[in-house]
Scaffold this motif. Structure first.
Motif, PDB file in Angstrom:
ATOM      1  N   MET A 103     -10.148   5.421  -3.560  1.00 25.52           N
ATOM      2  CA  MET A 103      -8.900   4.876  -4.112  1.00 25.52           C
ATOM      3  C   MET A 103      -7.897   4.478  -3.021  1.00 25.52           C
ATOM      4  O   MET A 103      -6.711   4.341  -3.272  1.00 25.52           O
ATOM      5  CB  MET A 103      -8.255   5.838  -5.115  1.00 25.52           C
ATOM      6  N   GLN A 106      -5.831   1.291  -3.958  1.00 25.60           N
ATOM      7  CA  GLN A 106      -4.701   1.507  -4.855  1.00 25.60           C
ATOM      8  C   GLN A 106      -3.548   2.178  -4.111  1.00 25.60           C
ATOM      9  O   GLN A 106      -2.378   1.828  -4.291  1.00 25.60           O
ATOM     10  CB  GLN A 106      -5.111   2.378  -6.051  1.00 25.60           C
ATOM     11  N   TYR A 107      -3.904   3.135  -3.300  1.00 26.78           N
ATOM     12  CA  TYR A 107      -2.903   3.871  -2.520  1.00 26.78           C
ATOM     13  C   TYR A 107      -2.145   2.918  -1.587  1.00 26.78           C
ATOM     14  O   TYR A 107      -0.928   2.914  -1.534  1.00 26.78           O
ATOM     15  CB  TYR A 107      -3.632   4.966  -1.733  1.00 26.78           C
ATOM     16  N   TYR A 110       0.224   0.495  -3.436  1.00 24.17           N
ATOM     17  CA  TYR A 110       1.507   1.129  -3.791  1.00 24.17           C
ATOM     18  C   TYR A 110       2.452   1.109  -2.602  1.00 24.17           C
ATOM     19  O   TYR A 110       3.604   0.710  -2.711  1.00 24.17           O
ATOM     20  CB  TYR A 110       1.269   2.567  -4.267  1.00 24.17           C
TER      21      TYR A 110
END
Length: 134
Positions: A103, A106-107, A110
């Protein structure tokens, strides 16, 4: 996240010079005293600000420093970047090769949004606005 002392001192110095609104030379001893900046830091800070074309410097009895541009043309981002380089709010943005965990995309996405907001605010705020901030 905390900016370095050098960035803090550079911003204080630049605010002092912008507030004085003078094209004349200002002694660094005066800036250090008025803005509570250790004198030892100012020479390195000034060297970096001169290199970034944000400050001009002149040696001698009638020397000192002055802004290289009008306060409205100097962004907070330029000052921060001149001293510390680009600000990265997360190590995945500074060194993407360190973020290979599940992930990570996604991290990183952000933190890129947060980085964009921070950069945008620092870029859009100029020195003139900073000294008039309420």
């Amino acid at each position: 996240m905390t900016l370095t002392n050098q960035v803090d001192y550079a911003l204080r110095e630049m605010m002092f010079l912008a507030r004085s609104n003078s094209r004349g030379w200002t002694a660094t001893n005066l800036i250090a005293k008025e803005m509570d900046i250790p004198k030892a830091f100012l020479s390195r800070i000034n060297m970096l600000l001169v290199k970034a074309d944000l400050l001009e410097s002149q040696r001698g009895a009638k020397g000192g420093v002055r802004l290289a541009k009008e306060p409205g043309l100097i962004s907070v981002y330029e000052i921060v970047s001149a001293i510390d380089g680009p600000v990265a709010v997360n190590k995945c943005l500074a060194n993407p090769q360190e973020c290979t965990f599940p992930m990570a995309a996604q991290y990183k996405a952000y933190w890129q949004q947060i980085q964009h907001c921070l950069d945008e605010r620092l870029i859009e705020t100029n020195l003139k606005e900073l000294i008039e901030f309420h």
